[in-house]
Design an enzyme around this catalytic site. Structure first.
Site, mmCIF file in Angstrom:
data_model
loop_
_atom_site.group_PDB
_atom_site.id
_atom_site.type_symbol
_atom_site.label_atom_id
_atom_site.label_comp_id
_atom_site.label_asym_id
_atom_site.label_seq_id
_atom_site.Cartn_x
_atom_site.Cartn_y
_atom_site.Cartn_z
ATOM 1 N N HIS A 134 -20.797 -0.078 -33.699
ATOM 2 C CA HIS A 134 -20.071 0.569 -32.327
ATOM 3 C C HIS A 134 -18.784 -1.173 -32.345
ATOM 4 O O HIS A 134 -18.901 -0.500 -30.954
ATOM 5 C CB HIS A 134 -21.496 0.616 -32.070
ATOM 6 C CG HIS A 134 -22.661 1.558 -31.780
ATOM 7 N ND1 HIS A 134 -22.082 2.808 -32.150
ATOM 8 C CD2 HIS A 134 -23.720 1.373 -32.545
ATOM 9 C CE1 HIS A 134 -23.564 3.673 -32.508
ATOM 10 N NE2 HIS A 134 -24.182 2.121 -32.646
ATOM 11 N N HIS B 93 -23.905 7.893 -32.463
ATOM 12 C CA HIS B 93 -24.618 8.029 -33.591
ATOM 13 C C HIS B 93 -24.692 9.366 -34.131
ATOM 14 O O HIS B 93 -24.827 9.377 -34.798
ATOM 15 C CB HIS B 93 -26.635 8.077 -33.850
ATOM 16 C CG HIS B 93 -26.851 6.329 -33.345
ATOM 17 N ND1 HIS B 93 -26.929 6.083 -31.643
ATOM 18 C CD2 HIS B 93 -27.009 4.860 -34.039
ATOM 19 C CE1 HIS B 93 -27.165 5.108 -31.421
ATOM 20 N NE2 HIS B 93 -26.962 4.504 -32.793
#
Length: 333
Positions: A57, A219
Site C-alpha cells: 500500500h 486488498h
C-alpha cells in the site's frame, strides 16, 4: 507477471533495504522483526504514534514515518498483517515515556495482532491505547474485516494525530483526537483493473474491459457492485454520493478532499476526478478547504482511485497545516 523484483519471497525486506538507503536522514529500518522508525526516536516526553499493516500500500505506512506524523510503522508481508512482535518492537523503539497510540486499520489480522502487542507492551510498563480506523462506506463487512475497512482516512488520521503528538499533546488528548477524526471521515474506492500479489503471480480478480468494481477494498476485496465502465463524471458520482450520504455531510460543512490513486492511475486522471469532485461538493454548498491528490494509499499496481472526505474544524485545519517531514509528505519545514 512482470514486476521489478528479484524473489517474491524477499520483496518486503528488499524494499525496506532500499527505503533505508533512500531516506537515512528521516528513518532507520530493522528487518528482524521488520520495523521502520523515525531517525530521532525515541523522543523524550512525546506520545509515540505507531501504525502498520500489510505491505503493498506504499507509501502507507513507512512513507509517513518522520517528524509530525508517525514515530514507527510495522510492515507485514504483502497484504498480510504484521506480527505482534513487530508492533511490540515498534513500541519499545519509540517509547519516550509518554505512552504509545496505535492507529489500526480495521482488518481482522491487524486488530488481533496489534491488540496482542498492546497487551505485551502494557505488561512491560508502557501505557498503550488503540484506535481503529474504519472509514470505508462501501461495505459493512468484507473478507478481511468485521465491520468497515480502514482505507484512505488512515492517511489523514496519521497526519493530524501525528501533528498533535508533535506539539506535545498527551496520550488522552491524542486518543480523543484520533477518535474524532475517525468519526468525521468517510471513503469509497473503485477498481478498473486488479493487482497481482508477487507470491501469487496472477491477478486477484478479473474485470472485463468494459467493467469496473465500485467499492473495492485495498486488498482486492469485492465492492458494492460491478457495473459498466463510465466516463469520469459518472465514476466520481458513484464514489462521492455514498460518502456524502453516510455521515451525512451537509451544506455549510468545511472539508478536506483526498483524491487517491490505487497505484496504477496517473495524476492526469486523478486531477480530472478531483476537479469533478470539487465541483459536485460546491454544488451541495460544501467548502473544500484542504486537499490532497496523489498515490498515498495504494493497492500495488491496481488501476483505480478512491475519494476520502473529512469534516474539518479550526483545530483540524491547524493540525493538517502543521509541519511534516516524511518520505511521502513534507510541508512547513
Amino acid at each position: 507477471m512482470k514486476k521489478i523484483i528479484n524473489d517474491p519471497a524477499t520483496v518486503v525486506v528488499d524494499a525496506l533495504h532500499g527505503m533505508a538507503a533512500a531516506h537515512p536522514d528521516l528513518l532507520r529500518v530493522q528487518t528482524d522483526p521488520a520495523v521502520v522508525v523515525r531517525a530521532d526516536a525515541a523522543v523524550h516526553g512525546k506520545v509515540a504514534v505507531i501504525s502498520g499493516g500489510g505491505s503493498g500500500h506504499e507509501p502507507l505506512h513507512g512513507g509517513f514515518v518522520g517528524m509530525g506524523m508517525l514515530d514507527a510503522a510495522c510492515p507485514g508481508p504483502v497484504f498480510t498483517s504484521p506480527t505482534p512482535d513487530q508492533v511490540q518492537a515498534a513500541v519499545t523503539a519509540t517509547d519516550g515515556g509518554a505512552g504509545a497510540l496505535l492507529l489500526v486499520k480495521n482488518y481482522t489480522g491487524d486488530v488481533l495482532n496489534f491488540e496482542t502487542a498492546a497487551e505485551l507492551a502494557a505488561a512491560e510498563g508502557t501505557e498503550v491505547r488503540t484506535v481503529l480506523i474504519d472509514d470505508d462506506v462501501a461495505v459493512k463487512d468484507s473478507l478481511y474485516t468485521a465491520g468497515r475497512r480502514g482505507v484512505g482516512g488512515t492517511v489523514l488520521v496519521e497526519k493530524i494525530v501525528g501533528a498533535a503528538a508533535q506539539r506535545g499533546d498527551d496520550l488522552d488528548a491524542c486518543e480523543a483526537l484520533a477518535r474524532r477524526v475517525v468519526a468525521g471521515v468517510r471513503s469509497m474506492g473503485v477498481a478498473l483493473t486488479a493487482c497481482t500479489v508477487p507470491h501469487v503471480g496472477e491477478p486477484s480478480f478479473t474485470l472485463a474491459d468494459d467493467e469496473m468494481e465500485i467499492g473495492i477494498g485495498i486488498h482486492g476485496e469485492p465492492g458494492r457492485q460491478r457495473v459498466p465502465m463510465e466516463p469520469a463524471d459518472g465514476i466520481v458520482r458513484h464514489l462521492l454520493d455514498p460518502i456524502l450520504e453516510d455521515l451525512p455531510f451537509v451544506e455549510g460543512d468545511r472539508v478536506l478532499l483526498f483524491t487517491n490513486s490505487m497505484g496504477g492511475t496517473p495524476l492526469v486522471e486523478l486531477y480530472i476526478a478531483h476537479g469533478i469532485a470539487e465541483r459536485l461538493l460546491a454544488e451541495r454548498g460544501i467548502t473544500v478547504e484542504r486537499r490532497l491528490v496523489g498515490p498515498y494509499i495504494t493497492s500495488l499496481e491496481m488501476q483505480g482511485m478512491s475519494l476520502t472526505v473529512l469534516r474539518l474544524d479550526d483545530e483540524l485545519v491547524e493540525l493538517w497545516d502543521a509541519p511534516v517531514h516524511t518520505a511521502a509528505l513534507r510541508w512547513g519545514v
